[in-house]
Write a protein that holds these residues in place. Structure first.
Motif, PDB file in Angstrom:
ATOM      1  N   TRP B  36       0.593  -1.305  -0.157  1.00 57.72           N
ATOM      2  CA  TRP B  36      -0.007   0.218  -0.048  1.00 57.72           C
ATOM      3  C   TRP B  36       0.915   1.231  -0.019  1.00 57.72           C
ATOM      4  O   TRP B  36       0.466   2.257  -0.497  1.00 57.72           O
ATOM      5  CB  TRP B  36      -0.986   0.047   1.177  1.00 57.72           C
ATOM      6  N   TRP B  37       2.017   1.024   0.659  1.00 61.17           N
ATOM      7  CA  TRP B  37       2.893   2.507   0.529  1.00 61.17           C
ATOM      8  C   TRP B  37       3.501   2.655  -0.994  1.00 61.17           C
ATOM      9  O   TRP B  37       3.564   3.933  -0.843  1.00 61.17           O
ATOM     10  CB  TRP B  37       4.276   2.120   1.607  1.00 61.17           C
ATOM     11  N   HIS B  38       3.259   1.840  -1.792  1.00 65.09           N
ATOM     12  CA  HIS B  38       3.687   2.138  -3.014  1.00 65.09           C
ATOM     13  C   HIS B  38       2.605   2.609  -4.020  1.00 65.09           C
ATOM     14  O   HIS B  38       2.597   2.930  -5.176  1.00 65.09           O
ATOM     15  CB  HIS B  38       3.936   0.766  -3.830  1.00 65.09           C
ATOM     16  N   THR B  39       1.443   3.199  -3.195  1.00 64.14           N
ATOM     17  CA  THR B  39       0.348   4.012  -4.009  1.00 64.14           C
ATOM     18  C   THR B  39       0.532   5.388  -3.738  1.00 64.14           C
ATOM     19  O   THR B  39      -0.171   6.060  -4.451  1.00 64.14           O
ATOM     20  CB  THR B  39      -1.052   3.588  -3.302  1.00 64.14           C
ATOM     21  N   LEU B  40       1.620   5.885  -2.970  1.00 65.79           N
ATOM     22  CA  LEU B  40       1.609   7.252  -2.523  1.00 65.79           C
ATOM     23  C   LEU B  40       2.053   8.060  -3.681  1.00 65.79           C
ATOM     24  O   LEU B  40       1.607   9.305  -4.027  1.00 65.79           O
ATOM     25  CB  LEU B  40       2.619   7.518  -1.401  1.00 65.79           C
ATOM     26  N   GLY B  41       2.957   7.565  -4.546  1.00 67.11           N
ATOM     27  CA  GLY B  41       3.032   8.433  -5.828  1.00 67.11           C
ATOM     28  C   GLY B  41       1.918   8.531  -6.863  1.00 67.11           C
ATOM     29  O   GLY B  41       1.914   9.690  -7.107  1.00 67.11           O
ATOM     30  N   SER B  42       1.134   7.413  -6.991  1.00 72.65           N
ATOM     31  CA  SER B  42      -0.276   7.693  -7.955  1.00 72.65           C
ATOM     32  C   SER B  42      -1.105   8.608  -7.109  1.00 72.65           C
ATOM     33  O   SER B  42      -1.940   9.101  -7.562  1.00 72.65           O
ATOM     34  CB  SER B  42      -0.645   6.313  -8.181  1.00 72.65           C
ATOM     35  N   ALA B  43      -1.148   8.380  -5.699  1.00 76.07           N
ATOM     36  CA  ALA B  43      -2.277   8.980  -5.008  1.00 76.07           C
ATOM     37  C   ALA B  43      -1.696  10.683  -5.258  1.00 76.07           C
ATOM     38  O   ALA B  43      -2.417  11.541  -5.593  1.00 76.07           O
ATOM     39  CB  ALA B  43      -1.982   8.799  -3.581  1.00 76.07           C
ATOM     40  N   ALA B  44      -0.167  10.973  -5.219  1.00 70.34           N
ATOM     41  CA  ALA B  44       0.047  12.555  -5.398  1.00 70.34           C
ATOM     42  C   ALA B  44      -0.462  12.914  -6.866  1.00 70.34           C
ATOM     43  O   ALA B  44      -0.909  13.954  -7.054  1.00 70.34           O
ATOM     44  CB  ALA B  44       1.675  12.472  -5.175  1.00 70.34           C
ATOM     45  N   LEU B  45      -0.259  11.943  -7.659  1.00 69.57           N
ATOM     46  CA  LEU B  45      -0.521  12.232  -9.186  1.00 69.57           C
ATOM     47  C   LEU B  45      -2.174  12.616  -9.238  1.00 69.57           C
ATOM     48  O   LEU B  45      -2.689  13.381  -9.836  1.00 69.57           O
ATOM     49  CB  LEU B  45      -0.407  11.260 -10.131  1.00 69.57           C
ATOM     50  N   PHE B  46      -2.861  11.844  -8.456  1.00 70.01           N
ATOM     51  CA  PHE B  46      -4.431  11.789  -8.525  1.00 70.01           C
ATOM     52  C   PHE B  46      -4.795  13.409  -8.021  1.00 70.01           C
ATOM     53  O   PHE B  46      -5.510  14.003  -8.620  1.00 70.01           O
ATOM     54  CB  PHE B  46      -5.069  10.730  -7.673  1.00 70.01           C
ATOM     55  N   LEU B  47      -4.031  13.655  -7.042  1.00 69.17           N
ATOM     56  CA  LEU B  47      -4.354  15.167  -6.232  1.00 69.17           C
ATOM     57  C   LEU B  47      -3.988  16.075  -7.086  1.00 69.17           C
ATOM     58  O   LEU B  47      -4.666  17.236  -7.196  1.00 69.17           O
ATOM     59  CB  LEU B  47      -3.879  14.937  -4.808  1.00 69.17           C
ATOM     60  N   ILE B  48      -2.991  15.931  -7.942  1.00 71.24           N
ATOM     61  CA  ILE B  48      -2.380  17.001  -8.872  1.00 71.24           C
ATOM     62  C   ILE B  48      -3.295  17.011 -10.032  1.00 71.24           C
ATOM     63  O   ILE B  48      -3.888  18.334 -10.281  1.00 71.24           O
ATOM     64  CB  ILE B  48      -1.003  16.509  -9.290  1.00 71.24           C
ATOM     65  N   LEU B  49      -3.718  16.084 -10.504  1.00 65.90           N
ATOM     66  CA  LEU B  49      -4.923  16.208 -11.505  1.00 65.90           C
ATOM     67  C   LEU B  49      -6.144  16.955 -10.915  1.00 65.90           C
ATOM     68  O   LEU B  49      -6.766  17.517 -11.600  1.00 65.90           O
ATOM     69  CB  LEU B  49      -5.308  14.544 -12.038  1.00 65.90           C
ATOM     70  N   PHE B 135       4.112  26.069  -6.023  1.00 64.83           N
ATOM     71  CA  PHE B 135       2.638  26.125  -6.262  1.00 64.83           C
ATOM     72  C   PHE B 135       1.836  26.522  -4.881  1.00 64.83           C
ATOM     73  O   PHE B 135       1.293  27.565  -5.161  1.00 64.83           O
ATOM     74  CB  PHE B 135       2.164  24.765  -6.586  1.00 64.83           C
ATOM     75  N   GLY B 136       2.553  26.279  -4.059  1.00 63.94           N
ATOM     76  CA  GLY B 136       1.976  26.702  -2.413  1.00 63.94           C
ATOM     77  C   GLY B 136       2.238  28.129  -2.380  1.00 63.94           C
ATOM     78  O   GLY B 136       1.332  29.029  -2.106  1.00 63.94           O
ATOM     79  N   PHE B 137       3.488  28.453  -2.564  1.00 59.98           N
ATOM     80  CA  PHE B 137       4.101  29.996  -2.304  1.00 59.98           C
ATOM     81  C   PHE B 137       3.178  30.912  -3.094  1.00 59.98           C
ATOM     82  O   PHE B 137       2.756  31.941  -2.787  1.00 59.98           O
ATOM     83  CB  PHE B 137       5.371  30.102  -2.717  1.00 59.98           C
ATOM     84  N   THR B 138       3.024  30.356  -4.661  1.00 56.77           N
ATOM     85  CA  THR B 138       2.400  31.162  -5.670  1.00 56.77           C
ATOM     86  C   THR B 138       0.985  31.234  -5.360  1.00 56.77           C
ATOM     87  O   THR B 138       0.281  32.457  -5.465  1.00 56.77           O
ATOM     88  CB  THR B 138       3.063  31.017  -7.026  1.00 56.77           C
ATOM     89  N   PRO B 196       2.205  24.798 -13.916  1.00 53.83           N
ATOM     90  CA  PRO B 196       1.723  23.599 -14.624  1.00 53.83           C
ATOM     91  C   PRO B 196       2.348  23.010 -15.687  1.00 53.83           C
ATOM     92  O   PRO B 196       2.679  21.638 -15.590  1.00 53.83           O
ATOM     93  CB  PRO B 196       0.390  24.210 -14.958  1.00 53.83           C
ATOM     94  N   ALA B 197       2.919  23.781 -16.615  1.00 60.74           N
ATOM     95  CA  ALA B 197       3.880  23.174 -17.566  1.00 60.74           C
ATOM     96  C   ALA B 197       5.066  22.523 -17.033  1.00 60.74           C
ATOM     97  O   ALA B 197       5.294  21.463 -17.635  1.00 60.74           O
ATOM     98  CB  ALA B 197       4.044  24.336 -18.587  1.00 60.74           C
ATOM     99  N   VAL B 198       5.715  23.160 -16.301  1.00 61.94           N
ATOM    100  CA  VAL B 198       6.934  22.670 -15.639  1.00 61.94           C
ATOM    101  C   VAL B 198       6.406  21.121 -14.862  1.00 61.94           C
ATOM    102  O   VAL B 198       7.107  20.058 -14.976  1.00 61.94           O
ATOM    103  CB  VAL B 198       7.606  23.337 -14.673  1.00 61.94           C
ATOM    104  N   LEU B 199       5.635  21.355 -14.209  1.00 58.70           N
ATOM    105  CA  LEU B 199       5.069  20.080 -13.192  1.00 58.70           C
ATOM    106  C   LEU B 199       4.653  18.910 -14.246  1.00 58.70           C
ATOM    107  O   LEU B 199       5.182  18.012 -14.021  1.00 58.70           O
ATOM    108  CB  LEU B 199       4.037  20.586 -12.409  1.00 58.70           C
TER     109      LEU B 199
END
Lengths: 178, 464
Positions: B36-49, B135-138, B196-199
């Motif tokens: 389950w720990w290996h889902t964090l990357g895709s979770a981050a991607l999901f949140l970014i989307l 992203f947070g700062f801007t 976003p383009a860079v991200l």
């Protein structure tokens, strides 16, 4: 059938020529697009004295020996942006037509300093910076005294100009945005 | 499979070679112990989307100018159907993204997945982490409320302390000599176009690397220590016994769904802190950064005066370099955290430091306001003490001292100072601190009239 892709299908001289041509064209494209964009992005921000003078108010409004907060209005501004909002600063009337105009941002990380008249000190609310009535650092982390505005008095009206830093002896050290 | 779907897939296959690509992607094998720990990357991607999607829609109504920004957000929240919810998703989603991205980084560190042959995935990942912080700062400035404005004044000041280029950096960030219209324009352009383009560019690289190299295995059994020359053989062997990506995908989906539920709950029930519209002339405001920058704000306490640049520049720079270069200086074969005590201890220490500073920032005493909190209580005091309390208030003591949870903790907490110090001692100390206690950093109050000094000392001595 076409030969498989391989480095050897193009002679070395030709490969060198392609590399040179691509580098040259690439550099030219980067320069033609990049230089204007970089200037567009950065240069307006680095312009020296875009804002000339701020009208602070009649000299008579500032009692001798006292420090008060004033709201100044940009006098000759650029076409855009018309920053209609006023600029706050502290004015100290030192007598004999002399003034000290202090920037309201603490020199540590920029929190707004408060003038406390009974204590005769400026306090920054973030990390305990304390300045005396002349802007000297009394306590806390600020690295230098309060920044000041250059000023002039014309027809009894006080104007604030560019912002400068002072050293520990309160002497001019550097323009803030020179 | 339904005949029509088969026909469509066949059509695509002829033109794009879809079948091979999809098969290679979905049915690639993962090493044993993909958790389950290996889902964090895709979770981050999901949140970014999700951030991207909600951001698209916020942009329909949000206007990036000091005259309109605050009003347009108020409009979004109060007038538009689902406005509060959509903004809530974006607002709380930002914090959640930072948490998940950080946990992902931590997972990769703990499992030693930054080592051969994934060094570059790590480097790109660290850059992605920095981009997310940007992203947070801007994004923070965009509401143009007091908090946004002053946090940005502080943020750009901090950038301005950088050696040599500080002054230029400061002005380029602000777009001029102060935080104003042009700062908002810049931060907006960065937040919705450039970052976003860079991200997404970097995400593409990052994900391609994961697909190419395969996911970093859980460092157990034969994979706890991996010498370079054994890596390929052992990893392939592990993949031979593991499940496929398709099966792991269920975990990814479950985690994404749970995160969305949590986020929806936050957006629906938590109110978004929104302060008064930004006022650059307000000298009573006490700036506070967003929680993920607390550590930096608190670190400033440790480095006063000329040392400020250590906290604002050198330590962050060292931190970023330590992260970026980690795979190049930690080249031991150990992958399990227990097999590399030095790296683990270093990381734990850094993590503890950031944790403590963040905690300090989160629990910092309520800032002093003009006519502060003490005034309320002083009415109930006997006249002599009330006078002392009034002096305490008037002299701005709360700018450096905490009393009953209010003030700034630059100097000692005075809530129970009377239990430690007597009246006479306090009087002498306030008059000239360094004469009583060498090295005391409090400025002297020698000009305070005697009667006020007595009242103040009496008041403080009674605080037990």
């Amino acid at each position: 059938m076409a030969p498989d892709p391989s480095v050897d299908t193009v002679p070395p001289g030709r490969r060198r020529f392609v590399a040179a041509a691509m580098t040259a064209i690439g550099a030219a494209i980067a320069a033609i697009v990049g230089v204007p964009l970089a200037g567009f992005f950065a240069l307006p921000a680095l312009r020296r004295s875009e804002r000339r003078w701020l009208e602070v108010g009649p000299v008579a409004d500032f009692a001798e020996g006292r420090i008060s907060k004033a709201l100044a209005k940009p006098l000759v501004g650029p076409v855009w942006p018309r920053e209609t909002g006023r600029v706050a600063l502290y004015v100290q009337n030192q007598g004999d037509g002399k003034f000290a105009l202090y920037h309201i941002h603490c020199t540590h990380v920029g929190c707004p300093v408060r003038w406390n008249a009974p204590a005769g000190r400026f306090f920054s609310p973030c990390h305990g910076g304390v300045f005396d009535k002349d802007g000297r650092v009394l306590a806390g982390p600020p690295p230098r005294p309060l920044d000041r505005y250059e000023y002039k008095v014309e027809k009894g009206v006080l104007y604030a100009g560019r912002i400068f830093k002072v050293n520990d002896r309160l002497e001019f050290a550097a323009w803030h945005h020179a | 499979m339904a005949p029509r779907l088969t026909a469509v897939l066949g059509w695509l296959q002829e033109r794009l070679g879809t079948r091979e690509q999809l098969t290679r992607f979905l049915f690639r094998r993962l090493p044993v112990g993909t958790t389950w720990w290996h889902t964090l990357g895709s979770a981050a991607l999901f949140l970014i989307l999700l951030q991207t999607l909600t951001g698209f829609f916020l942009a329909f109504y949000y206007v990036p100018s000091p005259e309109h920004a605050w009003d347009s957000l108020t409009y979004i929240q109060q007038e538009i159907p689902f406005g509060r919810f959509v903004r809530g998703l974006h607002y709380w989603g930002a914090s959640l993204t930072i948490v998940v991205v950080f946990l992902h980084l931590l997972r990769v560190f703990v499992m030693g997945a930054y080592k051969y042959p994934r060094e570059l995935s790590w480097v790109v990942g660290v850059v992605l982490f920095l981009v997310v912080m940007l992203f947070g700062f801007t994004g923070y400035l965009l509401p143009w409320d007091q908090k946004a404005y002053w946090a940005t004044v502080v943020g750009t000041h901090i950038a301005g302390t950088a050696p040599f280029v500080g002054d230029y950096l400061w002005r380029i960030l602000q777009g001029g000599v102060e935080v104003g219209t042009r700062t908002l324009g810049r931060f907006y352009a960065a937040h919705v176009l450039i970052l976003p383009a860079v991200l997404y560019g970097l995400i593409l690289v990052h994900v391609s690397m994961v697909v190419y190299q395969g996911i970093g295995p859980t460092p157990r059994g034969p994979l706890a220590r991996l010498r370079r020359q054994d890596y390929a053989r052992l990893y392939e062997e592990s993949k031979g016994r593991g499940e496929t990506f398709l099966e792991h995908l269920v975990r990814d989906a479950v985690v994404a769904f749970v995160l969305l539920l949590a986020l929806a709950w936050m957006a629906a029930t938590w109110s978004i802190p929104m302060e008064e519209v930004a006022d650059p002339t307000d000298t009573q405001y006490v700036p506070r950064p967003e929680w993920y920058f607390y550590f930096l704000f608190e670190l400033l306490w440790q480095f006063p005066g000329k040392w400020t640049v250590v906290a604002t520049f050198w330590i962050p720079l060292a931190g970023v370099l330590a992260l970026l270069l980690l795979p190049f200086y930690d080249r031991t074969s150990g992958r399990s955290p227990l097999t590399r005590p030095v790296a683990s201890a270093g990381a734990a220490l850094a993590l503890a430091a950031v944790g403590v500073l963040t905690y300090q920032g989160a629990t910092a005493p309520a800032p002093p306001r003009e006519g502060g909190a003490v005034t309320q209580e002083t009415k109930a005091l006997p006249p002599a003490l009330a006078k002392g309390a009034a002096v305490y208030e008037a002299q701005g003591c709360s700018a450096c001292h905490v009393l009953k949870g209010t003030g700034t903790a630059a100097g000692p907490d005075l809530t129970r100072v009377g239990a430690r110090r007597a009246d006479a001692w306090l009087r002498r100390f306030i008059k000239d601190p360094s004469a009583v206690q060498s090295g005391a950093s409090m400025p002297p109050y020698g000009e305070l009239p005697d009667e006020e000094l007595q009242a103040l000392a009496g008041y403080l001595a009674a605080l037990k």
